[in-house]
Design an enzyme around this catalytic site. Structure first.
Site, PDB file in Angstrom:
ATOM      1  N   ASP A  94      -5.693  -0.267   2.011  1.00 34.88           N
ATOM      2  CA  ASP A  94      -7.130   0.011   2.032  1.00 34.88           C
ATOM      3  C   ASP A  94      -7.784  -1.069   1.185  1.00 34.88           C
ATOM      4  O   ASP A  94      -7.495  -1.182  -0.011  1.00 34.88           O
ATOM      5  CB  ASP A  94      -7.352   1.414   1.440  1.00 34.88           C
ATOM      6  N   HIS A 170      -6.985   9.848   1.537  1.00 35.16           N
ATOM      7  CA  HIS A 170      -7.284  10.381   0.201  1.00 35.16           C
ATOM      8  C   HIS A 170      -6.243  11.443  -0.079  1.00 35.16           C
ATOM      9  O   HIS A 170      -6.299  12.536   0.445  1.00 35.16           O
ATOM     10  CB  HIS A 170      -8.692  10.947   0.123  1.00 35.16           C
ATOM     11  N   GLU A 291     -12.328  -3.864  -3.052  1.00 36.64           N
ATOM     12  CA  GLU A 291     -11.277  -2.847  -3.162  1.00 36.64           C
ATOM     13  C   GLU A 291      -9.892  -3.460  -2.949  1.00 36.64           C
ATOM     14  O   GLU A 291      -9.718  -4.310  -2.076  1.00 36.64           O
ATOM     15  CB  GLU A 291     -11.512  -1.763  -2.095  1.00 36.64           C
TER      16      GLU A 291
HETATM   17 CO    CO Z   1     -10.679   3.298  -0.246  1.00 41.38          CO
END
Ligand code: CO
Length: 306
Positions: A94, A170, A291
């Site tokens: 990610d 998540h 990120e």
């Molecule tokens: Co993320």
């Protein structure tokens, strides 16, 4: 973690890095977001991965959760966040970056700060570290920058990094970008760190739906077309978020784009699938995002996406 699991995380990261370069070369002011998204989708498969979620292409004050649908007219302008998810055997990389599309480099400072915040965290990550140390690092970098540059940037407090699991974007652990008391130890897990920087107040609200869907309930559906679409979603995406682009690509021989749009809206209304709202900066000020994904295992750290 098993060796093959780590190898899959690393491979997903390699693909994600290539996709970032690919996107950076392709994205110029005025390019249609739908063309960017379709090129990225195709390139991920070409490189041997699968999209872990629809690429987020969020403009300006939209921090996250926008993906273009077919015939979307939105074009790249201002500041664009590109948030990419690549899965290999379900193990996810990610990663996100931002592009300044203005003539005068309006967002240069904000992006430089954001990259520095992420770089400082990246340098600090080690096995056995507490989750709260990430937030400490982010806050310290932000405060130093604001002091040295007499600026007033904020990090968005309600947007956090997160642990990753197989087919799970998540996976239960939240990694805050501000001071906190979370003493959870980072070891034997994969996670993403994603600070968002803004010139605004540093909070978000939920806006209009942004074209990203996820299966939400197993309730029965009566309509035949809707049943067929739902069956496809369950088999193809399972727990992963998806978008209309992918349904049109796979199902357009059987159902028209208009019909697929209608079926999606019905399934959302019935609560069977959920459509994520866009996350918008509360004072409608521009937002940047960077990120990285990390795998921490057996005392060693791999940043898979840098
Ligand atoms: Co993320």
């Amino acid at each position: 973690m098993e060796k093959q699991e780590i190898e899959a995380y690393v491979k997903a990261g390699e693909i994600a890095k290539e996709i970032k370069n690919f996107a950076r070369d392709m994205i110029k002011p005025g390019i249609k977001l739908i063309d960017v998204a379709e090129s990225i989708d195709g390139k991920i498969f070409e490189l041997g991965g699968e999209p872990a979620f629809p690429v987020n292409l969020s403009l300006n004050e939209v921090a996250a959760h926008y993906t273009p649908a077919p015939r979307d007219e939105k074009a790249a302008e201002g500041i664009l966040k590109i948030d990419i998810g690549v899965a290999v055997d379900g193990y996810i990389a990610d990663t996100a970056f931002s592009i300044d599309l203005t003539d005068d480099g309006e967002f240069k400072g904000m992006m430089e700060l954001n990259e520095k915040i992420l770089q400082n965290v990246t340098d600090k990550i080690h096995a056995g570290m507490e989750v709260c140390e990430v937030g400490d690092s982010v806050q310290e970098s932000l405060e130093n920058w604001n002091k040295n540059n007499n600026s007033k940037f904020s990090v968005i407090k309600s947007l956090s990094g997160h642990s990753l699991g197989q087919d799970s974007i998540h996976d239960g652990l939240t990694i805050s970008n501000h001071k906190n008391e979370n003493k959870t130890i980072l070891d034997n897990l994969a996670f993403a760190v994603e600070p968002f920087v803004t010139t605004g107040v540093g909070d978000i609200y939920e806006g209009q739906p942004g074209g990203i869907y996820v299966l939400q309930s197993n309730a029965p559906v009566r309509d035949r077309d809707a049943r067929e679409v739902l069956q496809f979603i369950k088999e193809a995406f399972v727990t992963r978020p998806f978008c209309l682009r992918w349904l049109v690509k796979e199902l357009s021989d059987e159902l028209s784009e208009g019909k697929l749009r209608f079926v999606l809206s019905v399934l959302v209304k019935q609560g069977i699938i959920y459509e994520y709202p866009m996350l918008i900066e509360k004072s409608k000020k521009p937002v940047s995002q960077f990120e990285n994904t990390f795998v921490v295992n057996d005392g060693k750290v791999i940043c898979t996406t840098k």
